[in-house]
Write a protein that holds these residues in place. Structure first.
Motif, mmCIF file in Angstrom:
data_model
loop_
_atom_site.group_PDB
_atom_site.id
_atom_site.type_symbol
_atom_site.label_atom_id
_atom_site.label_comp_id
_atom_site.label_asym_id
_atom_site.label_seq_id
_atom_site.Cartn_x
_atom_site.Cartn_y
_atom_site.Cartn_z
ATOM 1 N N ILE A 1 0.958 -1.191 -0.166
ATOM 2 C CA ILE A 1 -0.013 -0.062 0.049
ATOM 3 C C ILE A 1 0.956 1.267 -0.090
ATOM 4 O O ILE A 1 0.808 2.324 -0.596
ATOM 5 C CB ILE A 1 -1.156 -0.059 1.116
ATOM 6 N N VAL B 1 -6.645 8.306 1.379
ATOM 7 C CA VAL B 1 -6.174 6.858 1.058
ATOM 8 C C VAL B 1 -5.476 6.102 1.735
ATOM 9 O O VAL B 1 -5.696 4.923 2.164
ATOM 10 C CB VAL B 1 -5.776 7.135 -0.689
ATOM 11 N N SER C 1 -6.576 2.920 3.968
ATOM 12 C CA SER C 1 -5.931 1.603 3.662
ATOM 13 C C SER C 1 -5.229 1.115 4.942
ATOM 14 O O SER C 1 -5.474 -0.226 5.193
ATOM 15 C CB SER C 1 -5.265 1.657 2.665
ATOM 16 N N ILE D 1 -6.243 -2.367 7.130
ATOM 17 C CA ILE D 1 -5.229 -3.652 7.191
ATOM 18 C C ILE D 1 -4.976 -3.885 8.573
ATOM 19 O O ILE D 1 -4.861 -5.121 9.118
ATOM 20 C CB ILE D 1 -4.128 -3.450 6.187
ATOM 21 N N CYS E 1 -10.836 4.275 9.949
ATOM 22 C CA CYS E 1 -11.242 4.036 8.679
ATOM 23 C C CYS E 1 -12.156 4.911 7.921
ATOM 24 O O CYS E 1 -12.179 5.260 6.916
ATOM 25 C CB CYS E 1 -11.668 2.617 8.612
#
Length: 192
Positions: free
Chosen positions: A70, A122, A126, A130, A159
């Motif tokens: 990522i 972003v 991400s 995770i 998130c």
């Protein structure tokens, strides 16, 4: 008095007056920042190795590999933002404009906001996702191993919040940049 002794600085002063003095160094700065974005994954990998992350256990290694991929993607996106904008800074002001530094700085401010907003929105989403899936409450330990401290969130709330923060960063930077550009545009058009 048109001899060389009194006019040898005229070419430099012309560069300052027409804006090239500001646009060219900012273009170089954009290229340096683009290249630095490509070095971020290497720095993250070095931090992980220095902190012995690969001996921390299976879930940390798997999470790190996904997080590293990522970060590689984010770094590529950041590179593209700076690389793309390096050409556009050249057209931020025109020859003949009296106010040339404000549009160049405004463009830099806008690009910084786009870059940071992308990383926060972003990347934050991400990485938090995770961390929440693979690590749960151990996500803080991963953050310290990668040199991010407690910024590394691993909750559903983070998130949801990171994309909002990223969007707000882009909007605020864009508004400030447009205010500066509008001010310079009004001043340049008033003179004409």
């Amino acid at each position: 008095m048109e001899n060389k002794f009194f006019t040898f600085l005229n070419p430099v002063l012309e560069l300052i007056d027409n804006g090239s003095f500001f646009r060219k160094p900012f273009r170089w700065l954009y290229m340096v920042l683009a290249a630095l974005n490509l070095l971020v994954p290497i720095a993250i990998l070095v931090a992980a190795v220095d902190n012995r992350l690969f001996s921390a256990g299976g879930k940390f290694v798997v999470a790190f590999i996904i997080i590293f991929l990522i970060i590689c993607g984010l770094s590529w996106f950041g590179f593209q933002i700076w690389w793309n904008r390096r050409e556009k800074v050249n057209i931020s002001s025109q020859n003949g404009d009296e106010f040339v530094a404000i549009p160049v700085f405004s463009h830099f401010l806008q690009t910084c906001g786009e870059w940071l907003g992308m990383y926060v929105g972003v990347g934050g989403f991400s990485l938090s996702l995770i961390a929440a899936i693979f690590l749960g409450s151990d996500s803080q330990m991963m953050g310290h191993a990668l040199g991010m401290g407690s910024l590394f969130g691993g909750s559903i709330l983070s998130c949801l919040l990171f994309p909002i923060y990223g969007f707000l960063i882009v909007v605020v930077a864009r508004v400030l940049a447009e205010l500066y550009r509008a001010l310079a545009s009004i001043a340049n058009n008033t003179r004409k």
